[in-house]
Design a protein around this motif. Structure first.
Motif, PDB file in Angstrom:
ATOM      1  N   ASN A  21       0.829  -1.215   0.000  1.00 43.48           N
ATOM      2  CA  ASN A  21       0.000   0.000   0.000  1.00 43.48           C
ATOM      3  C   ASN A  21       0.857   1.257   0.000  1.00 43.48           C
ATOM      4  O   ASN A  21       0.545   2.232  -0.689  1.00 43.48           O
ATOM      5  CB  ASN A  21      -0.958   0.008   1.193  1.00 43.48           C
ATOM      6  CG  ASN A  21      -2.135  -0.923   1.001  1.00 43.48           C
ATOM      7  OD1 ASN A  21      -2.421  -1.387  -0.096  1.00 43.48           O
ATOM      8  ND2 ASN A  21      -2.831  -1.218   2.086  1.00 43.48           N
ATOM      9  N   ARG A  22       1.938   1.243   0.785  1.00 42.19           N
ATOM     10  CA  ARG A  22       2.827   2.399   0.805  1.00 42.19           C
ATOM     11  C   ARG A  22       3.405   2.667  -0.581  1.00 42.19           C
ATOM     12  O   ARG A  22       3.488   3.809  -1.022  1.00 42.19           O
ATOM     13  CB  ARG A  22       3.951   2.224   1.829  1.00 42.19           C
ATOM     14  CG  ARG A  22       3.486   2.365   3.269  1.00 42.19           C
ATOM     15  CD  ARG A  22       4.627   2.366   4.289  1.00 42.19           C
ATOM     16  NE  ARG A  22       5.273   1.057   4.399  1.00 42.19           N
ATOM     17  CZ  ARG A  22       6.489   0.767   3.952  1.00 42.19           C
ATOM     18  NH1 ARG A  22       7.243   1.683   3.394  1.00 42.19           N
ATOM     19  NH2 ARG A  22       6.984  -0.454   4.095  1.00 42.19           N
ATOM     20  N   GLN A 129      -7.162  10.692  -8.339  1.00 37.81           N
ATOM     21  CA  GLN A 129      -6.714   9.319  -8.579  1.00 37.81           C
ATOM     22  C   GLN A 129      -5.858   8.817  -7.417  1.00 37.81           C
ATOM     23  O   GLN A 129      -5.928   7.648  -7.052  1.00 37.81           O
ATOM     24  CB  GLN A 129      -5.938   9.228  -9.890  1.00 37.81           C
ATOM     25  CG  GLN A 129      -6.793   9.432 -11.122  1.00 37.81           C
ATOM     26  CD  GLN A 129      -5.970   9.554 -12.389  1.00 37.81           C
ATOM     27  OE1 GLN A 129      -4.751   9.699 -12.359  1.00 37.81           O
ATOM     28  NE2 GLN A 129      -6.645   9.528 -13.537  1.00 37.81           N
ATOM     29  N   ALA A 130      -5.056   9.707  -6.846  1.00 39.89           N
ATOM     30  CA  ALA A 130      -4.187   9.313  -5.729  1.00 39.89           C
ATOM     31  C   ALA A 130      -4.976   9.055  -4.455  1.00 39.89           C
ATOM     32  O   ALA A 130      -4.491   8.346  -3.560  1.00 39.89           O
ATOM     33  CB  ALA A 130      -3.129  10.391  -5.489  1.00 39.89           C
ATOM     34  N   LEU A 131      -6.163   9.613  -4.364  1.00 35.90           N
ATOM     35  CA  LEU A 131      -6.990   9.373  -3.184  1.00 35.90           C
ATOM     36  C   LEU A 131      -7.401   7.910  -3.048  1.00 35.90           C
ATOM     37  O   LEU A 131      -7.556   7.416  -1.930  1.00 35.90           O
ATOM     38  CB  LEU A 131      -8.258  10.242  -3.231  1.00 35.90           C
ATOM     39  CG  LEU A 131      -8.172  11.598  -2.592  1.00 35.90           C
ATOM     40  CD1 LEU A 131      -9.453  12.381  -2.853  1.00 35.90           C
ATOM     41  CD2 LEU A 131      -7.897  11.508  -1.106  1.00 35.90           C
ATOM     42  N   GLU A 132      -7.577   7.228  -4.170  1.00 37.00           N
ATOM     43  CA  GLU A 132      -8.048   5.839  -4.122  1.00 37.00           C
ATOM     44  C   GLU A 132      -7.129   4.930  -3.299  1.00 37.00           C
ATOM     45  O   GLU A 132      -7.595   4.290  -2.351  1.00 37.00           O
ATOM     46  CB  GLU A 132      -8.240   5.293  -5.538  1.00 37.00           C
ATOM     47  CG  GLU A 132      -8.913   3.932  -5.553  1.00 37.00           C
ATOM     48  CD  GLU A 132      -9.202   3.458  -6.962  1.00 37.00           C
ATOM     49  OE1 GLU A 132      -9.042   2.250  -7.207  1.00 37.00           O
ATOM     50  OE2 GLU A 132      -9.593   4.277  -7.810  1.00 37.00           O
ATOM     51  N   ASN A 135      -7.179   6.086   0.416  1.00 34.75           N
ATOM     52  CA  ASN A 135      -8.411   5.688   1.110  1.00 34.75           C
ATOM     53  C   ASN A 135      -8.413   4.194   1.418  1.00 34.75           C
ATOM     54  O   ASN A 135      -8.787   3.785   2.517  1.00 34.75           O
ATOM     55  CB  ASN A 135      -9.645   6.053   0.279  1.00 34.75           C
ATOM     56  CG  ASN A 135     -10.029   7.503   0.408  1.00 34.75           C
ATOM     57  OD1 ASN A 135      -9.922   8.100   1.467  1.00 34.75           O
ATOM     58  ND2 ASN A 135     -10.485   8.090  -0.690  1.00 34.75           N
ATOM     59  N   GLU A 136      -7.981   3.401   0.447  1.00 34.28           N
ATOM     60  CA  GLU A 136      -7.948   1.948   0.631  1.00 34.28           C
ATOM     61  C   GLU A 136      -7.059   1.561   1.811  1.00 34.28           C
ATOM     62  O   GLU A 136      -7.396   0.659   2.582  1.00 34.28           O
ATOM     63  CB  GLU A 136      -7.447   1.275  -0.647  1.00 34.28           C
ATOM     64  CG  GLU A 136      -7.444  -0.245  -0.574  1.00 34.28           C
ATOM     65  CD  GLU A 136      -6.928  -0.859  -1.863  1.00 34.28           C
ATOM     66  OE1 GLU A 136      -6.032  -1.724  -1.783  1.00 34.28           O
ATOM     67  OE2 GLU A 136      -7.432  -0.466  -2.939  1.00 34.28           O
ATOM     68  N   ALA A 137      -5.954   2.261   1.982  1.00 34.35           N
ATOM     69  CA  ALA A 137      -5.005   1.956   3.056  1.00 34.35           C
ATOM     70  C   ALA A 137      -5.333   2.698   4.356  1.00 34.35           C
ATOM     71  O   ALA A 137      -4.620   2.534   5.342  1.00 34.35           O
ATOM     72  CB  ALA A 137      -3.588   2.306   2.611  1.00 34.35           C
ATOM     73  N   GLU A 138      -6.375   3.508   4.327  1.00 32.57           N
ATOM     74  CA  GLU A 138      -6.741   4.336   5.482  1.00 32.57           C
ATOM     75  C   GLU A 138      -5.559   5.198   5.931  1.00 32.57           C
ATOM     76  O   GLU A 138      -5.287   5.351   7.120  1.00 32.57           O
ATOM     77  CB  GLU A 138      -7.281   3.483   6.623  1.00 32.57           C
ATOM     78  CG  GLU A 138      -8.555   2.732   6.253  1.00 32.57           C
ATOM     79  CD  GLU A 138      -9.076   1.839   7.361  1.00 32.57           C
ATOM     80  OE1 GLU A 138      -8.430   1.714   8.423  1.00 32.57           O
ATOM     81  OE2 GLU A 138     -10.156   1.249   7.152  1.00 32.57           O
ATOM     82  N   ASP A 139      -4.881   5.774   4.942  1.00 39.91           N
ATOM     83  CA  ASP A 139      -3.718   6.627   5.178  1.00 39.91           C
ATOM     84  C   ASP A 139      -4.208   8.067   5.344  1.00 39.91           C
ATOM     85  O   ASP A 139      -4.233   8.855   4.394  1.00 39.91           O
ATOM     86  CB  ASP A 139      -2.744   6.493   4.006  1.00 39.91           C
ATOM     87  CG  ASP A 139      -1.519   7.383   4.131  1.00 39.91           C
ATOM     88  OD1 ASP A 139      -1.389   8.095   5.148  1.00 39.91           O
ATOM     89  OD2 ASP A 139      -0.699   7.361   3.195  1.00 39.91           O
TER      90      ASP A 139
END
Length: 165
Positions: A21-22, A129-132, A135-139
């Motif tokens: 994810n990182r 696009q970078a939000l996806e 958000n998935e990683a709850e970052d």
């Protein structure tokens, strides 16, 4: 990915976000960084070269915009580093990553405004696009950074488009 000092075993990064994810977030942020840097260059160029009856107001507006972008570029690069990855920093890397076209002509003032509006809208799309992956990683740190970029570029694009009406 890990950090390493000379002669020592690399220190593992354990910030509550998986390495996969990182990496995905860092790659997406690298595209935001490249677009932001290219928009910075374009805005600074237009600040230097704008002419005409709107010179003073556009010269000042462009300066405010490129100054804000310079700070943002640093924050984006530092977030990539905090995720454990190298931030791109060369023109070659930015050219490979960016979705903003570089023009080498000398447009009139209102065409500069139009191109900067388009550039800000492109940064908006890249940031969305970078939000996806964030958000998935709850970052939350990256989400917060991107949300701020969305706010700034939305407002800037609106202000620039308003000149064209």
């Amino acid at each position: 990915m890990s950090t390493k000092t000379k002669g020592e075993k690399p220190m593992e990064i354990n910030i509550g976000i998986s390495e996969g994810n990182r990496k995905e977030i860092a790659d997406a942020l690298s595209r935001v960084l490249a677009d932001s840097y290219m928009l910075y260059l374009k805005t600074h160029n237009y600040h230097w070269n704008v002419t005409g009856e709107l010179f003073h107001s556009l010269h000042e507006q462009f300066e405010e915009q490129y100054t804000e972008l310079a700070d943002a570029i640093d924050e984006i690069a530092e977030r990539i580093r905090a995720l454990g990855y190298r931030a791109p920093g060369t023109f070659k890397e930015f050219n490979e990553l960016t979705s903003i076209d570089e023009q080498q002509d000398e447009p009139k003032a209102m065409e500069m405004v139009r191109r900067l509006a388009v550039g800000n809208e492109q940064v908006l799309r890249t940031a969305r696009q970078a939000l996806e992956p964030a958000n998935e990683a709850e970052d939350e740190a990256t989400i917060d950074l991107l949300t701020e970029r969305l706010h700034v570029h939305s407002k800037t694009a609106w202000m620039l488009r308003s000149h064209l009406e």
